[in-house]
Every structure is written in structure tokens, then in C-alpha cells.
Write an enzyme that holds these catalytic residues in place. Structure first.
Site, PDB file in Angstrom:
ATOM      1  N   CYS A  73     -11.485   1.846  27.794  1.00 32.75           N
ATOM      2  CA  CYS A  73     -12.864   2.212  28.372  1.00 32.75           C
ATOM      3  C   CYS A  73     -12.701   2.261  29.989  1.00 32.75           C
ATOM      4  O   CYS A  73     -11.893   1.528  30.493  1.00 32.75           O
ATOM      5  CB  CYS A  73     -13.830   1.038  27.864  1.00 32.75           C
ATOM      6  SG  CYS A  73     -14.568   1.109  26.490  1.00 32.75           S
ATOM      7  N   HIS A 101     -16.399   4.465  23.674  1.00 31.62           N
ATOM      8  CA  HIS A 101     -15.714   3.742  22.810  1.00 31.62           C
ATOM      9  C   HIS A 101     -16.364   3.774  21.342  1.00 31.62           C
ATOM     10  O   HIS A 101     -15.545   3.465  20.548  1.00 31.62           O
ATOM     11  CB  HIS A 101     -16.085   2.167  23.371  1.00 31.62           C
ATOM     12  CG  HIS A 101     -15.203   1.157  22.539  1.00 31.62           C
ATOM     13  ND1 HIS A 101     -13.998   0.947  22.848  1.00 31.62           N
ATOM     14  CD2 HIS A 101     -15.616   0.170  21.498  1.00 31.62           C
ATOM     15  CE1 HIS A 101     -13.528  -0.084  21.820  1.00 31.62           C
ATOM     16  NE2 HIS A 101     -14.345  -0.357  21.401  1.00 31.62           N
ATOM     17  N   GLN A 134      -1.433   9.537  20.663  1.00 30.35           N
ATOM     18  CA  GLN A 134      -0.252   9.267  21.548  1.00 30.35           C
ATOM     19  C   GLN A 134       0.403  10.474  21.581  1.00 30.35           C
ATOM     20  O   GLN A 134       0.468  11.415  20.671  1.00 30.35           O
ATOM     21  CB  GLN A 134       0.698   8.319  20.822  1.00 30.35           C
ATOM     22  CG  GLN A 134      -0.185   6.972  20.682  1.00 30.35           C
ATOM     23  CD  GLN A 134       0.834   5.766  20.248  1.00 30.35           C
ATOM     24  OE1 GLN A 134       1.788   5.612  20.862  1.00 30.35           O
ATOM     25  NE2 GLN A 134       0.413   4.923  19.293  1.00 30.35           N
ATOM     26  N   ASN A 143      -2.910   7.645  15.379  1.00 28.46           N
ATOM     27  CA  ASN A 143      -3.148   6.554  14.362  1.00 28.46           C
ATOM     28  C   ASN A 143      -4.615   6.039  14.486  1.00 28.46           C
ATOM     29  O   ASN A 143      -4.938   5.652  15.299  1.00 28.46           O
ATOM     30  CB  ASN A 143      -2.159   5.465  14.609  1.00 28.46           C
ATOM     31  CG  ASN A 143      -0.820   5.797  14.406  1.00 28.46           C
ATOM     32  OD1 ASN A 143      -0.365   6.398  13.340  1.00 28.46           O
ATOM     33  ND2 ASN A 143       0.412   5.255  14.957  1.00 28.46           N
ATOM     34  N   SER A 179      -4.032  -0.261  17.441  1.00 24.72           N
ATOM     35  CA  SER A 179      -4.353  -1.496  17.940  1.00 24.72           C
ATOM     36  C   SER A 179      -5.566  -1.475  18.813  1.00 24.72           C
ATOM     37  O   SER A 179      -6.265  -2.673  19.196  1.00 24.72           O
ATOM     38  CB  SER A 179      -3.158  -1.810  19.032  1.00 24.72           C
ATOM     39  OG  SER A 179      -3.019  -0.907  20.218  1.00 24.72           O
ATOM     40  N   HIS A 221       3.188  19.263  14.297  1.00 26.08           N
ATOM     41  CA  HIS A 221       4.442  19.672  14.187  1.00 26.08           C
ATOM     42  C   HIS A 221       4.356  20.800  14.637  1.00 26.08           C
ATOM     43  O   HIS A 221       4.108  22.058  14.079  1.00 26.08           O
ATOM     44  CB  HIS A 221       5.234  19.539  12.750  1.00 26.08           C
ATOM     45  CG  HIS A 221       5.403  18.305  12.148  1.00 26.08           C
ATOM     46  ND1 HIS A 221       5.923  17.907  11.017  1.00 26.08           N
ATOM     47  CD2 HIS A 221       5.532  17.092  12.990  1.00 26.08           C
ATOM     48  CE1 HIS A 221       6.148  16.687  10.882  1.00 26.08           C
ATOM     49  NE2 HIS A 221       6.113  16.112  12.061  1.00 26.08           N
ATOM     50  N   CYS A 275     -12.237  -3.431  26.209  1.00 24.33           N
ATOM     51  CA  CYS A 275     -11.573  -2.747  25.558  1.00 24.33           C
ATOM     52  C   CYS A 275     -10.748  -2.103  26.981  1.00 24.33           C
ATOM     53  O   CYS A 275     -11.208  -1.770  27.894  1.00 24.33           O
ATOM     54  CB  CYS A 275     -12.275  -1.427  25.023  1.00 24.33           C
ATOM     55  SG  CYS A 275     -11.271  -0.047  24.830  1.00 24.33           S
ATOM     56  N   HIS A 311      -8.441   7.404  20.535  1.00 25.86           N
ATOM     57  CA  HIS A 311      -7.306   7.894  21.337  1.00 25.86           C
ATOM     58  C   HIS A 311      -6.075   8.160  20.326  1.00 25.86           C
ATOM     59  O   HIS A 311      -6.108   7.967  19.304  1.00 25.86           O
ATOM     60  CB  HIS A 311      -6.754   6.800  22.170  1.00 25.86           C
ATOM     61  CG  HIS A 311      -6.062   5.596  21.515  1.00 25.86           C
ATOM     62  ND1 HIS A 311      -6.673   4.851  20.777  1.00 25.86           N
ATOM     63  CD2 HIS A 311      -5.065   5.292  21.332  1.00 25.86           C
ATOM     64  CE1 HIS A 311      -6.061   3.634  20.085  1.00 25.86           C
ATOM     65  NE2 HIS A 311      -4.707   4.138  20.497  1.00 25.86           N
ATOM     66  N   HIS A 344     -10.894   2.381  20.247  1.00 26.51           N
ATOM     67  CA  HIS A 344     -11.391   3.451  21.126  1.00 26.51           C
ATOM     68  C   HIS A 344     -10.443   4.766  20.795  1.00 26.51           C
ATOM     69  O   HIS A 344      -9.277   4.675  20.414  1.00 26.51           O
ATOM     70  CB  HIS A 344     -10.756   2.978  22.582  1.00 26.51           C
ATOM     71  CG  HIS A 344     -11.405   3.860  23.644  1.00 26.51           C
ATOM     72  ND1 HIS A 344     -12.496   3.424  24.368  1.00 26.51           N
ATOM     73  CD2 HIS A 344     -11.382   5.254  24.015  1.00 26.51           C
ATOM     74  CE1 HIS A 344     -12.896   4.305  25.049  1.00 26.51           C
ATOM     75  NE2 HIS A 344     -12.286   5.472  25.042  1.00 26.51           N
TER      76      HIS A 344
END
Length: 337
Positions: A50, A110, A165, A150, A158, A277, A47, A163, A161
Site C-alpha cells: 500500500c 488494497h 511479478q 499468483n 504472500s 508466454h 500492507c 500485484h 494487495h
């Protein structure tokens, strides 16, 4: 509860939604998906998120112990994009767009998700969100900062783990622009759209999923997705930095409770897209803006059945069969531990 077909107005966007409760009796129940709910290790040597592992672009993720943020190795937006005037004065128009894309690891572990983290660990995520909103929003050309997650391969993640954005844009994105307009129009009457809406929801108590002293999670009256939720602060706040320490703890608590309910719903790590938002960072006060988070999960009736926005929904308007009231009752009935 209405059982006949009807339309509902999304006050935040101005769009209409078609609700068809009678269609829950039809034979076709949705797209069937394969269930993948594997047990993940605390550390995965393959990963790239990680601690200590090399990422696809060649950079090495450091040995972090809490949250970790870095510029996306493959960003959709770039800060060095040269500014340019809009091109074209007919049907074909384009313009340059600068931006910054960052990745935020919620935890070095993870095998965790937000619902499996402690309130204290989620609070550190909230603090990092706050810090990034302030840092990116203070850049003179940044007009909006979107914080989102997501979760799950079904939503395009993708990497499993934990996370999210953070994207900072030179201009307001479409959804934010529409919400800004609707809130400004409503505020012209001397009131806040989402303050008034939350007061109605608390009085009706039909669509509330869970709540604490500072935050309320509910299935919005105009929800498009089957188990969509909206997270709202009780106080009128425009962005994360407006919150005090107690309110940030309340936010961490409500995020944990909502995501744990999702995972209990169909017995799997529930996929969703979630985003905050907040008021634009264009220097204006935007007193009309009320902070909120959207959770958009795709699962329909089980872990294997997914809803798609196709046909009528792509070409006309959103449509749902399960009423928001039914979805809220089901989510509310689930245990959080």
C-alpha cells in the site's frame, strides 16, 4: 461429448493428458479447504504494497496513484550473479543463472482485484507489462521475460494487495522451451500452431468462454486444471508490443471478463496463477510464436474443494474428471456483472 476414458495431446507442450469423465460419480470429491473471503479495506497500514508503507526489507513504497513497479526485495534471481561454465560432465550438472525479479502493483487500492478494476485501470497494467517486456528484453543477456500473477493464498501469494511479478531469465525456462519447440515444429509446415488451433475452437464453439473483437478466452482442449483457460489474440502476434491501442483495450476487457467469471463461479475471490508466454528476447524473430496467457486455477467443484496434482499425475501424466467442454459451458453461463 466423449464419456469414456481417453487421452488428449497438448499441442503446446507435446504432453498427453488422461481424461476420465466417468469418475465424476465417485464419492471422494477433492480436498476440502477453509473459505476465506474477507472484505479488505481500500488502504491497509500493515500492507507493504500500500502507498506510503514500509516494506520488509526497509524500503518505503511511495505514494503511487496508478501502477507501481520495483525490484523484488527478496529475488529468486540476481543480475550480478557471475557467469560460469556448466559444472559437471556426468549425472550431476549445474550452471549459473542470472536474472531480474520485479513486483508490479496493479493499483494503489488494497481492496481490488483485476476483475474489480475498470478496463481503463487494467489497460494501464497492460501498458506497464508491455514497457517491462521491452526494457528487460533489451538487456543483452536476457533471453526471456515472464509476466505472471499468483492470486490468493492458495496459490502462494504472500499479500492480497493486487500485484503480479516479472522475472527476466538468462536462459529459457522449461515450459517456454517446450512450447517454443512445438511451435517451431508445427511452423515447419508453413502455418502457426495457435492460429490454426484458434480457428478450430471458433468453429467448434464448444470451449469458448468469452471473446471480443481482438481476444478469445477458452478452456483449452488439453486443459490440465478443472477451470483452466487460455487467452489468445485473434491476430498473429508474438508479444505485447505487437499490439496497437485498440488491441490493448481489448486485452484489458477480456482480462476483466475472465476474472469476473472466475469470481462468480463459486462466489469467492478465485485463486489462480496466470502468466504470459511471449516470444523469447534472444534477438531472433521467432515468427512461429503466438502470444498467449495461461490461467491455472486450483479449485475443483466448489470454493472449498481443491484439486491436487498427486500420485498418477506426478508420476505418470496429468488426469482430469471434469471435461474441458463441461468446464467451458459452466464458465460461459456465468454473468460478468
Amino acid at each position: 461429448m466423449l464419456t469414456a476414458p481417453h487421452r488428449r495431446l497438448n499441442r503446446l507442450t507435446g504432453d498427453w493428458l488422461l481424461v476420465s469423465p466417468h469418475r465424476t460419480a465417485r464419492p471422494w470429491q477433492g480436498q476440502t479447504e477453509e473459505v476465506v473471503n474477507e472484505r479488505r479495506p481500500e488502504y491497509d497500514p500493515n500492507c507493504y504494497l500500500c502507498p506510503g508503507n514500509e516494506r520488509a526489507g526497509g524500503a518505503v513504497t511511495p505514494e503511487y496513484t496508478s501502477t507501481y513497479i520495483f525490484d523484488n526485495d527478496f529475488p529468486a534471481l540476481r543480475p550480478e550473479t557471475p557467469a560460469g561454465q556448466p559444472s559437471g560432465d556426468g549425472p550431476l550438472v549445474m550452471e549459473s543463472e542470472r536474472g531480474i525479479c520485479r513486483v508490479l502493483c496493479f493499483s494503489p487500492r488494497h481492496d481490488l482485484s483485476l476483475g474489480e478494476m475498470t478496463v481503463g485501470a487494467i489497460r494501464r497494467v497492460v501498458d506497464t507489462w508491455n514497457d517491462q517486456y521491452v526494457r528487460l528484453g533489451s538487456i543483452d543477456w536476457v533471453r526471456h521475460v515472464l509476466i505472471f500473477e499468483n492470486r490468493g493464498a492458495m496459490m502462494g501469494a504472500s499479500n492480497p494487495h493486487p500485484h503480479g511479478q516479472i522475472w527476466a531469465n538468462e536462459r529459457l525456462p522449461n515450459e517456454v522451451s517446450r512450447e517454443l519447440h512445438q511451435q517451431q515444429v508445427y511452423a515447419a509446415n508453413g502455418s502457426c500452431l495457435l492460429c490454426d488451433y484458434l480457428a478450430v475452437e471458433l468453429k467448434d464453439d464448444e470451449r469458448i468462454v468469452c471473446a471480443n473483437e481482438h481476444f478469445v478466452a477458452l478452456v483449452p482442449f488439453w486443459a490440465n486444471w478443472p477451470f483452466e483457460t487460455l487467452v489468445l489474440p485473434r491476430a498473429h502476434q508474438g508479444a505485447l508490443p505487437d499490439m496497437d491501442a485498440g488491441e490493448r483495450n481489448g486485452l484489458a476487457d477480456i482480462l476483466r471478463r475472465v476474472t469476473r467469471r472466475y469470481d462468480k463461479l463459486f462466489g469467492v475471490t478465485f485463486p489462480y496463477s496466470m502468466g504470459w508466454h511471449q516470444r523469447p528476447t534472444d534477438g531472433a524473430p521467432h515468427s512461429e510464436w503466438h502470444l498467449h496467457a495461461h490461467f491455472y486455477p486450483p479449485l475443483l467443484r466448489s470454493a472449498t474443494i481443491r484439486k491436487f496434482m498427486v500420485g498418477y499425475e506426478l508420476l505418470a501424466q496429468p488426469q482430469r474428471d471434469i471435461t474441458p467442454e463441461s468446464a467451458a459451458q459452466l464458465l460461459q453461463s456465468l454473468p460478468e456483472d
